[in-house]
Scaffold this motif. Sequence first.
Motif, PDB file in Angstrom:
ATOM      1  N   LEU A 199       0.845  -1.195   0.000  1.00  0.00           N
ATOM      2  CA  LEU A 199       0.000   0.000   0.000  1.00  0.00           C
ATOM      3  C   LEU A 199       0.878   1.243   0.000  1.00  0.00           C
ATOM      4  O   LEU A 199       1.605   1.508   0.954  1.00  0.00           O
ATOM      5  N   ASP A 204      -3.700   4.031  -6.851  1.00  0.00           N
ATOM      6  CA  ASP A 204      -3.943   2.675  -7.355  1.00  0.00           C
ATOM      7  C   ASP A 204      -3.954   1.574  -6.300  1.00  0.00           C
ATOM      8  O   ASP A 204      -4.828   0.699  -6.336  1.00  0.00           O
ATOM      9  N   SER A 205      -2.972   1.601  -5.394  1.00  0.00           N
ATOM     10  CA  SER A 205      -2.871   0.441  -4.507  1.00  0.00           C
ATOM     11  C   SER A 205      -4.087   0.286  -3.578  1.00  0.00           C
ATOM     12  O   SER A 205      -4.509  -0.857  -3.345  1.00  0.00           O
ATOM     13  N   LEU A 300       0.103  -8.350  -3.325  1.00  0.00           N
ATOM     14  CA  LEU A 300      -0.881  -7.597  -4.105  1.00  0.00           C
ATOM     15  C   LEU A 300      -0.312  -6.208  -4.367  1.00  0.00           C
ATOM     16  O   LEU A 300       0.192  -5.570  -3.447  1.00  0.00           O
ATOM     17  N   GLU A 303      -0.052  -2.159  -9.492  1.00  0.00           N
ATOM     18  CA  GLU A 303       0.596  -1.939 -10.794  1.00  0.00           C
ATOM     19  C   GLU A 303      -0.393  -2.096 -11.950  1.00  0.00           C
ATOM     20  O   GLU A 303      -1.304  -2.929 -11.890  1.00  0.00           O
ATOM     21  N   SER A 310       8.433   2.202 -14.147  1.00  0.00           N
ATOM     22  CA  SER A 310       8.700   0.887 -13.545  1.00  0.00           C
ATOM     23  C   SER A 310       7.685  -0.150 -14.011  1.00  0.00           C
ATOM     24  O   SER A 310       7.767  -1.310 -13.645  1.00  0.00           O
ATOM     25  N   GLN A 311       6.719   0.276 -14.814  1.00  0.00           N
ATOM     26  CA  GLN A 311       5.656  -0.654 -15.214  1.00  0.00           C
ATOM     27  C   GLN A 311       5.674  -1.003 -16.710  1.00  0.00           C
ATOM     28  O   GLN A 311       4.645  -1.271 -17.308  1.00  0.00           O
ATOM     29  N   LYS A 336      -6.106   4.669 -15.796  1.00  0.00           N
ATOM     30  CA  LYS A 336      -6.058   5.480 -14.572  1.00  0.00           C
ATOM     31  C   LYS A 336      -7.467   5.997 -14.232  1.00  0.00           C
ATOM     32  O   LYS A 336      -7.854   6.053 -13.064  1.00  0.00           O
ATOM     33  N   CYS A 360       9.479   5.764  -3.017  1.00  0.00           N
ATOM     34  CA  CYS A 360      10.092   5.567  -4.344  1.00  0.00           C
ATOM     35  C   CYS A 360      10.740   6.847  -4.878  1.00  0.00           C
ATOM     36  O   CYS A 360      11.583   6.783  -5.767  1.00  0.00           O
TER      37      CYS A 360
HETATM   38  P1  ATP Z   1       0.003   3.826  -6.655  1.00  0.00           P
HETATM   39  O1  ATP Z   1      -0.975   4.854  -7.094  1.00  0.00           O
HETATM   40  O2  ATP Z   1      -0.646   2.620  -6.027  1.00  0.00           O
HETATM   41  O3  ATP Z   1       1.117   4.407  -5.818  1.00  0.00           O
HETATM   42  P2  ATP Z   1       1.497   4.097  -9.044  1.00  0.00           P
HETATM   43  O4  ATP Z   1       0.762   4.108 -10.327  1.00  0.00           O
HETATM   44  O5  ATP Z   1       1.919   5.391  -8.438  1.00  0.00           O
HETATM   45  O6  ATP Z   1       0.657   3.275  -7.985  1.00  0.00           O
HETATM   46  P3  ATP Z   1       4.117   3.003  -8.513  1.00  0.00           P
HETATM   47  O7  ATP Z   1       4.345   4.158  -7.630  1.00  0.00           O
HETATM   48  O8  ATP Z   1       5.182   2.546  -9.443  1.00  0.00           O
HETATM   49  O9  ATP Z   1       2.772   3.183  -9.342  1.00  0.00           O
HETATM   50  O10 ATP Z   1       3.778   1.767  -7.591  1.00  0.00           O
HETATM   51  C1  ATP Z   1       3.296   0.573  -8.095  1.00  0.00           C
HETATM   52  C2  ATP Z   1       2.876  -0.289  -6.923  1.00  0.00           C
HETATM   53  O11 ATP Z   1       3.989  -0.564  -6.054  1.00  0.00           O
HETATM   54  C3  ATP Z   1       1.881   0.402  -6.015  1.00  0.00           C
HETATM   55  O12 ATP Z   1       0.566   0.266  -6.511  1.00  0.00           O
HETATM   56  C4  ATP Z   1       2.092  -0.316  -4.715  1.00  0.00           C
HETATM   57  O13 ATP Z   1       1.413  -1.550  -4.699  1.00  0.00           O
HETATM   58  C5  ATP Z   1       3.605  -0.543  -4.719  1.00  0.00           C
HETATM   59  N1  ATP Z   1       4.269   0.555  -4.007  1.00  0.00           N
HETATM   60  C6  ATP Z   1       4.844   1.660  -4.529  1.00  0.00           C
HETATM   61  N2  ATP Z   1       5.345   2.452  -3.559  1.00  0.00           N
HETATM   62  C7  ATP Z   1       5.082   1.827  -2.388  1.00  0.00           C
HETATM   63  C8  ATP Z   1       5.326   2.125  -1.008  1.00  0.00           C
HETATM   64  N3  ATP Z   1       5.959   3.227  -0.637  1.00  0.00           N
HETATM   65  N4  ATP Z   1       4.905   1.251  -0.085  1.00  0.00           N
HETATM   66  C9  ATP Z   1       4.247   0.126  -0.445  1.00  0.00           C
HETATM   67  N5  ATP Z   1       4.001  -0.204  -1.714  1.00  0.00           N
HETATM   68  C10 ATP Z   1       4.400   0.626  -2.678  1.00  0.00           C
END
Ligand code: ATP
Length: 407
Positions: A199, A204-205, A300, A303, A310-311, A336, A360
């Motif tokens: 999370l 998204d997550s 889970l 992504e 990264s995707q 999105k 990140c």
């Molecule tokens: P989200 O909106 O869920 O952050 P995103 O489109 O921004 O997704 P990313 O930031 O690359 O895409 O992250 C992809 C996935 O990696 C996230 O959906 C989540 O499941 C996981 N993730 C990313 N950053 C974290 C974090 N700080 N802690 C836990 N999980 C992470």
Amino acid sequence: MYNAVICRYHEIAIKGNNRREFEKQLIGNMRHFLRDKVNCKVRQVRGRIWLEHPDRNALFSETELAAVREILSRVFGLESFSPARLVSPEMDAIRDAVAQMAPPVFAARFARQQTVSFRIRARRSNKEFPLRSKEIEIDLAAVVARGLENDDRLTVDLDNADITIGCEVRHEFAAVFLETFRAPGGLPVGCNGRVLGLLSGGIDSPVAAYLAMKRGCFVDFITFHSAPYTPPESVDKVRRLAEKLNAYQPAGTLYVCNLAPLQKQIRDLCTERNRTVLYRRAMLRIAEKTAHRHHCGALLTGEAVGQVASQTLTNMSTINAAVDMLVLRPLCGADKADSIRIAEAIDTYSISIIHAPDSCTVFAPSSPATSVPRHIADAEEAKIPDYEALLDAIADQAEVFPAGVAR
Ligand code: ATP
Ligand code: MG
């Protein structure tokens, strides 16, 4: 007006041997959510679940009914529900109930529209009942129309009525209801095991976690921050998201991990453009260790193919290869805009858009590599002394918030 609520679930999902398990989980979840909020009995009778006032002669208050409606709209596995009046299984009692319940519902409709159509839908599982279903319907239609025989504002429409009056006749009672509300569908949380959701504070997550719950997975959460490079608000936000998501399941635990010690090593020893992929591999590995410790059967993530650097397929393959455990990605093919719509509906969107830096983004490269092959990632990680021990230490030092409740 009501002393019960009829709750319906689809039987398609429960064919075969897992039917009992499904029903047990669904009832357990309903009891959990209703506990301390609405005093009622929950019981299952042949393909339906009934919520009943503990005192057959008393009615639920408006406040209690509003709480029931709010709660049931969050219970996965339920398809629809109707507040109902239970009466003894005799035609006179059923007629009295209809005569008493119909007028206010019709009056409310007439206040909004010129004409109102209605129909009666009767079912009888008690085959010894003197009237057949059709006969019950005709009888009750006359009760509704009484006094309105010459009023052409009232019509009967068997296919698409404004108001459907339902009547179910069983051996031990009959039920009359006038309104049906949609429930979220899906499968009861817990009937498909436990997963660990990564999370972030993003959009998204939380949506991915919601969708996994909808498919019957109980979700625990893990989040990564990079204190002191990220502020406490980044974690507070995730705790609020976990709390929101726990409205759909008996509370999942949140594990909070500090990735900064590893990120410093990656910053100092690895190629800048590869950092994001290396962070994400480390997150998955720590999550996998945590999942093993707490009996979660899968990871889970939120992504979606092609959404960020990264995707890409190559990077997702490289990230995926970091772990053996199954990784669920419910948003794999979502736009999105789809995620945003769900996030708004489940009320996580307003939290997700609060600005707080994600783990990140710490030491993030200005131009992240969109294609990091697996052997490159392996070689990068080999440059970090005690890489595995560092992952273990981060997992060991996770802060644990049993219900993910905000401070
Ligand atoms: P989200 O909106 O869920 O952050 P995103 O489109 O921004 O997704 P990313 O930031 O690359 O895409 O992250 C992809 C996935 O990696 C996230 O959906 C989540 O499941 C996981 N993730 C990313 N950053 C974290 C974090 N700080 N802690 C836990 N999980 C992470
Ligand atoms: Mg993100």
